[in-house]
Motif scaffolding. Structure first.
Motif, short mmCIF file in Angstrom:
data_model
loop_
_atom_site.label_atom_id
_atom_site.label_comp_id
_atom_site.label_asym_id
_atom_site.label_seq_id
_atom_site.Cartn_x
_atom_site.Cartn_y
_atom_site.Cartn_z
N ILE A 1 46.42 39.30 31.93
CA ILE A 1 46.46 40.08 33.17
C ILE A 1 45.24 39.77 34.02
N ALA A 2 44.07 39.73 33.38
CA ALA A 2 42.83 39.44 34.11
C ALA A 2 42.87 38.04 34.73
N ASP A 3 43.35 37.06 33.97
CA ASP A 3 43.45 35.69 34.50
C ASP A 3 44.40 35.63 35.70
N ALA B 1 45.29 38.11 37.74
CA ALA B 1 44.71 38.83 38.88
C ALA B 1 43.59 38.02 39.52
N ALA B 2 42.78 37.38 38.71
CA ALA B 2 41.69 36.57 39.24
C ALA B 2 42.23 35.41 40.07
N HIS B 3 43.23 34.76 39.56
CA HIS B 3 43.78 33.59 40.25
C HIS B 3 44.57 33.97 41.50
N ASP B 4 45.47 34.94 41.37
CA ASP B 4 46.38 35.25 42.48
C ASP B 4 45.78 36.16 43.55
N PHE B 5 44.83 37.01 43.16
CA PHE B 5 44.29 37.98 44.11
C PHE B 5 42.80 37.79 44.40
N GLY B 6 42.19 36.79 43.78
CA GLY B 6 40.78 36.54 44.03
C GLY B 6 39.85 37.58 43.41
N VAL B 7 40.32 38.24 42.37
CA VAL B 7 39.51 39.24 41.68
C VAL B 7 38.52 38.50 40.78
N PRO B 8 37.23 38.79 40.90
CA PRO B 8 36.26 38.09 40.04
C PRO B 8 36.52 38.37 38.56
N LEU B 9 36.31 37.37 37.76
CA LEU B 9 36.52 37.49 36.32
C LEU B 9 35.26 37.02 35.62
N LEU B 10 34.70 37.87 34.80
CA LEU B 10 33.50 37.55 34.04
C LEU B 10 33.79 37.81 32.57
N ALA B 11 33.70 36.78 31.77
CA ALA B 11 33.92 36.91 30.33
C ALA B 11 32.63 37.42 29.70
N VAL C 1 48.48 48.71 34.42
CA VAL C 1 47.79 47.77 33.51
C VAL C 1 47.54 48.43 32.15
N THR C 2 47.12 49.68 32.16
CA THR C 2 46.89 50.41 30.91
C THR C 2 48.17 50.49 30.10
N GLN C 3 49.27 50.76 30.77
CA GLN C 3 50.57 50.84 30.10
C GLN C 3 50.93 49.50 29.45
N LEU C 4 50.72 48.41 30.17
CA LEU C 4 51.05 47.09 29.63
C LEU C 4 50.18 46.73 28.43
N VAL C 5 48.88 46.94 28.57
CA VAL C 5 47.95 46.55 27.51
C VAL C 5 48.12 47.44 26.28
N SER C 6 48.23 48.75 26.49
CA SER C 6 48.33 49.65 25.33
C SER C 6 49.64 49.46 24.57
N SER C 7 50.69 49.02 25.25
CA SER C 7 51.95 48.78 24.58
C SER C 7 52.01 47.38 23.94
N GLY C 8 51.02 46.55 24.24
CA GLY C 8 50.96 45.21 23.66
C GLY C 8 51.90 44.21 24.31
N VAL C 9 52.44 44.55 25.47
CA VAL C 9 53.40 43.68 26.14
C VAL C 9 52.73 42.45 26.75
N VAL C 10 51.61 42.65 27.42
CA VAL C 10 50.87 41.54 28.04
C VAL C 10 49.40 41.69 27.63
#
Length: 84
Positions: free
Chosen positions: A57-59, A61-71, A43-52
């Motif tokens: 990524i958070a959205d 992960a939250a949707h597909d894996f049930g990871v809580p997301l708090l804005a 994830v760090t690689q993707l975000v730091s390179s500006g690819v995604v």
């Protein structure tokens, strides 16, 4: 859902991003390898390179894996309890 190559070694979050068309499979493979080489999280690689964007990524992960997301940008610090 897109068909996956049975020989593909990408799974988990990488596969999720590919299936959501947020990342091409070849780009995922390249960034996965770069993350391994630099000993950094995928994830760090993707975000730091500006690819995604991190939010995408958070959205995903939250949707597909049930990871809580708090804005946190919508939380008003003045409304938080104090001295718990």
């Amino acid at each position: 859902m897109a068909a996956t190559n049975p020989r593909s070694s990408l799974g988990g979050l990488a596969r999720c991003l590919i299936e959501r068309s947020l990342l091409a499979e070849e780009a995922a493979r390249e960034h996965f390898d770069a993350a391994l080489k630099s000993r950094s999280p995928f994830v760090t690689q993707l975000v730091s390179s500006g690819v995604v964007p991190a939010r995408d990524i958070a959205d995903a992960a939250a949707h597909d894996f049930g990871v809580p997301l708090l804005a946190l940008d919508v939380v008003a610090p003045a409304d938080l309890p104090r001295n718990l």
